[in-house]
Scaffold this active site. Structure first.
Site, PDB file in Angstrom:
ATOM      1  N   GLY A   3      74.988  55.282  14.494  1.00  0.00           N
ATOM      2  CA  GLY A   3      75.849  54.140  14.168  1.00  0.00           C
ATOM      3  C   GLY A   3      77.324  54.461  14.039  1.00  0.00           C
ATOM      4  N   LYS A  36      81.327  40.722   2.343  1.00  0.00           N
ATOM      5  CA  LYS A  36      81.436  40.139   3.687  1.00  0.00           C
ATOM      6  C   LYS A  36      81.054  38.654   3.725  1.00  0.00           C
ATOM      7  CE  LYS A  36      80.659  44.253   6.558  1.00  0.00           C
ATOM      8  NZ  LYS A  36      79.826  44.836   7.613  1.00  0.00           N
ATOM      9  N   GLY A  55      64.800  45.115   9.964  1.00  0.00           N
ATOM     10  CA  GLY A  55      65.681  44.636   8.904  1.00  0.00           C
ATOM     11  C   GLY A  55      66.085  43.194   9.130  1.00  0.00           C
ATOM     12  N   ALA A  56      66.480  42.540   8.029  1.00  0.00           N
ATOM     13  CA  ALA A  56      66.919  41.142   8.132  1.00  0.00           C
ATOM     14  C   ALA A  56      68.059  40.874   7.145  1.00  0.00           C
ATOM     15  CB  ALA A  56      65.735  40.209   7.876  1.00  0.00           C
ATOM     16  N   GLY A  60      72.408  41.786   6.152  1.00  0.00           N
ATOM     17  CA  GLY A  60      73.690  41.444   6.772  1.00  0.00           C
ATOM     18  C   GLY A  60      73.893  42.120   8.125  1.00  0.00           C
ATOM     19  N   ALA A  61      73.585  43.414   8.206  1.00  0.00           N
ATOM     20  CA  ALA A  61      73.783  44.130   9.479  1.00  0.00           C
ATOM     21  C   ALA A  61      72.835  43.595  10.541  1.00  0.00           C
ATOM     22  CB  ALA A  61      73.564  45.626   9.265  1.00  0.00           C
ATOM     23  N   ASP A  74      81.481  43.365  14.058  1.00  0.00           N
ATOM     24  CA  ASP A  74      80.318  44.269  14.011  1.00  0.00           C
ATOM     25  C   ASP A  74      79.444  44.112  15.261  1.00  0.00           C
ATOM     26  OD1 ASP A  74      80.816  45.605  11.641  1.00  0.00           O
ATOM     27  OD2 ASP A  74      79.753  44.154  10.403  1.00  0.00           O
TER      28      ASP A  74
HETATM   29  P1  NAP Z   1      71.507  44.568   3.289  1.00  0.00           P
HETATM   30  O1  NAP Z   1      72.047  43.249   3.655  1.00  0.00           O
HETATM   31  O2  NAP Z   1      71.369  44.922   1.845  1.00  0.00           O
HETATM   32  O3  NAP Z   1      70.046  44.690   3.987  1.00  0.00           O
HETATM   33  C1  NAP Z   1      69.211  45.775   3.711  1.00  0.00           C
HETATM   34  C2  NAP Z   1      67.980  45.719   4.625  1.00  0.00           C
HETATM   35  O4  NAP Z   1      67.217  46.920   4.396  1.00  0.00           O
HETATM   36  C3  NAP Z   1      67.021  44.531   4.359  1.00  0.00           C
HETATM   37  O5  NAP Z   1      66.418  44.140   5.553  1.00  0.00           O
HETATM   38  C4  NAP Z   1      66.000  45.180   3.398  1.00  0.00           C
HETATM   39  O6  NAP Z   1      64.730  44.528   3.418  1.00  0.00           O
HETATM   40  C5  NAP Z   1      65.882  46.562   3.995  1.00  0.00           C
HETATM   41  N1  NAP Z   1      65.383  47.522   3.013  1.00  0.00           N
HETATM   42  C6  NAP Z   1      66.043  48.018   1.949  1.00  0.00           C
HETATM   43  N2  NAP Z   1      65.236  48.875   1.264  1.00  0.00           N
HETATM   44  C7  NAP Z   1      64.037  48.889   1.929  1.00  0.00           C
HETATM   45  C8  NAP Z   1      62.816  49.577   1.720  1.00  0.00           C
HETATM   46  N3  NAP Z   1      62.631  50.417   0.684  1.00  0.00           N
HETATM   47  N4  NAP Z   1      61.804  49.367   2.611  1.00  0.00           N
HETATM   48  C9  NAP Z   1      61.951  48.530   3.663  1.00  0.00           C
HETATM   49  N5  NAP Z   1      63.094  47.844   3.907  1.00  0.00           N
HETATM   50  C10 NAP Z   1      64.131  48.036   3.048  1.00  0.00           C
HETATM   51  O7  NAP Z   1      72.355  45.770   3.909  1.00  0.00           O
HETATM   52  P2  NAP Z   1      73.266  45.725   5.250  1.00  0.00           P
HETATM   53  O8  NAP Z   1      74.637  45.295   4.907  1.00  0.00           O
HETATM   54  O9  NAP Z   1      72.501  44.961   6.263  1.00  0.00           O
HETATM   55  O10 NAP Z   1      73.386  47.289   5.629  1.00  0.00           O
HETATM   56  C11 NAP Z   1      72.256  48.016   6.112  1.00  0.00           C
HETATM   57  C12 NAP Z   1      72.698  49.365   6.656  1.00  0.00           C
HETATM   58  O11 NAP Z   1      73.537  49.196   7.794  1.00  0.00           O
HETATM   59  C13 NAP Z   1      73.536  50.219   5.675  1.00  0.00           C
HETATM   60  O12 NAP Z   1      73.087  51.553   5.763  1.00  0.00           O
HETATM   61  C14 NAP Z   1      74.949  50.107   6.218  1.00  0.00           C
HETATM   62  O13 NAP Z   1      75.751  51.258   5.905  1.00  0.00           O
HETATM   63  C15 NAP Z   1      74.684  50.052   7.702  1.00  0.00           C
HETATM   64  N6  NAP Z   1      75.793  49.429   8.472  1.00  0.00           N
HETATM   65  C16 NAP Z   1      76.377  50.187   9.467  1.00  0.00           C
HETATM   66  C17 NAP Z   1      77.408  49.638  10.214  1.00  0.00           C
HETATM   67  C18 NAP Z   1      78.065  50.473  11.296  1.00  0.00           C
HETATM   68  O14 NAP Z   1      79.203  50.174  11.681  1.00  0.00           O
HETATM   69  N7  NAP Z   1      77.385  51.464  11.835  1.00  0.00           N
HETATM   70  C19 NAP Z   1      77.855  48.325   9.969  1.00  0.00           C
HETATM   71  C20 NAP Z   1      77.225  47.576   8.966  1.00  0.00           C
HETATM   72  C21 NAP Z   1      76.189  48.147   8.212  1.00  0.00           C
HETATM   73  P3  NAP Z   1      64.412  43.292   2.428  1.00  0.00           P
HETATM   74  O15 NAP Z   1      64.977  42.072   3.095  1.00  0.00           O
HETATM   75  O16 NAP Z   1      62.930  43.276   2.338  1.00  0.00           O
HETATM   76  O17 NAP Z   1      65.082  43.600   1.119  1.00  0.00           O
END
Ligand code: NAP
Length: 276
Positions: free
Chosen positions: A241, A70, A132-133, A135-136, A106
């Protein structure tokens, strides 16, 4: 639109488990359009530019983009819409007259889902805590900023929460202290990957949340995360979601075809549940 088949698809890696083909192909049928929605697996980001050229030449109207590309596709766009520019990520591309425009639907999907699921509720001036911080989270924070919410961000890596707060005018809370801020939160949104199949559950005590609070988990695989189970056990409104996935797709479909497909969240949700 002409009678030309609407060629659509999804770029990402892996893409095999995506629900998007079922969603978009049902809408092509609903709108009596000929076309298809295919999966376009691309693993190496170095191959993205070549793949986009290939799709343009093959007459594609547009594609969705998912993890992990993305952000990587942003510099490949001829133009970005305001949401994609602010979020710094593209999830929908439109191929038109030799140009590629990058959109991000999104944020729209998240807000639309919330508004559909919680009648007469608006984030305006409400206190929203984003967990969280990544992409989502960027899409969520942008969406709530546009809606005029007061935003708190908490993240395991505090520096990332602080950077996001600075960019979007929000306030950060240390991950270890998140429960202490829940007392005044109207909406709690999980945007971390915690709770997703294969990931640890999100550990949080929802006890301090007001009884009117809403809990939203953008994770949709599984549909019933532990966070949502905890929210239901406290009789709080719990939103999954899956609706965000459906409404971000609705906006993408509109960008590609000019048609706004009718969404029956209940029946579409039920057929997608079987695939989750
Ligand atoms: P990402 O950019 O990799 O971000 C992951 C986030 O999770 C970061 O804030 C990370 O914290 C945190 N995290 C990961 N492991 C952790 C742990 N053990 N303890 C505490 N925090 C943790 O991922 P993303 O793209 O944002 O996606 C996140 C979720 O959203 C996924 O499950 C995805 O499927 C879902 N999503 C859903 C939709 C929808 O349409 N419903 C759309 C987009 C995404 P750090 O910064 O400390 O690493």
């Amino acid at each position: 639109m002409t009678d030309t088949p609407v060629k659509l698809g999804l770029i990402g890696w892996p893409v095999t488990h995506s629900l998007s083909p079922q969603i978009h192909e049902s809408w092509l049928q609903q709108q009596e359009l000929t076309g298809s929605y295919g999966l376009v697996p691309v693993e190496d980001p170095a191959h993205l530019a070549g793949k986009l050229q290939e799709l343009t030449q093959a007459g594609y109207r547009g594609v969705n983009v998912t993890i992990p590309h993305k952000e990587a596709v942003v510099p490949l766009m001829d133009e970005l819409n305001p949401a994609a520019k602010a979020i710094g990520a593209v999830n929908t591309m439109l191929f038109e007259e030799g140009q590629i425009t990058g959109h991000n639907t999104d944020a729209f999907g998240l807000i639309e889902n919330l508004k559909q699921q919680v009648e007469e509720w608006s984030p305006t001036e409400k206190a929203v805590m984003v967990l969280g911080a990544g992409g989502a989270a960027r899409a969520a924070v942008y969406a709530f900023q546009q809606e005029g919410a007061r935003i708190l961000i908490t993240n395991r890596t505090l520096e990332k929460a602080d950077a996001l707060c600075q960019e979007f005018g929000a306030k950060s809370v240390a991950w270890e202290e998140k429960e202490s801020a829940l007392e005044f939160v109207d909406l709690l949104v999980n945007t971390t990957s915690l709770g997703m199949t294969g990931q640890p559950a999100l550990e949080i005590d929802l006890g301090p949340l007001p009884s009117t609070a809403i809990v939203y988990d953008i994770v949709y695989n599984p549909l019933e995360t532990r966070l949502l189970e905890q929210a239901k056990a406290r009789n709080l409104k719990a939103v999954t979601g899956l609706g965000m996935l459906i409404f971000q797709a609705q906006k993408a479909f509109e960008i590609w075809t000019g048609c706004v497909p009718a969404v029956d969240l209940e029946s579409l949700g039920q057929s997608l549940r079987k695939l989750c």
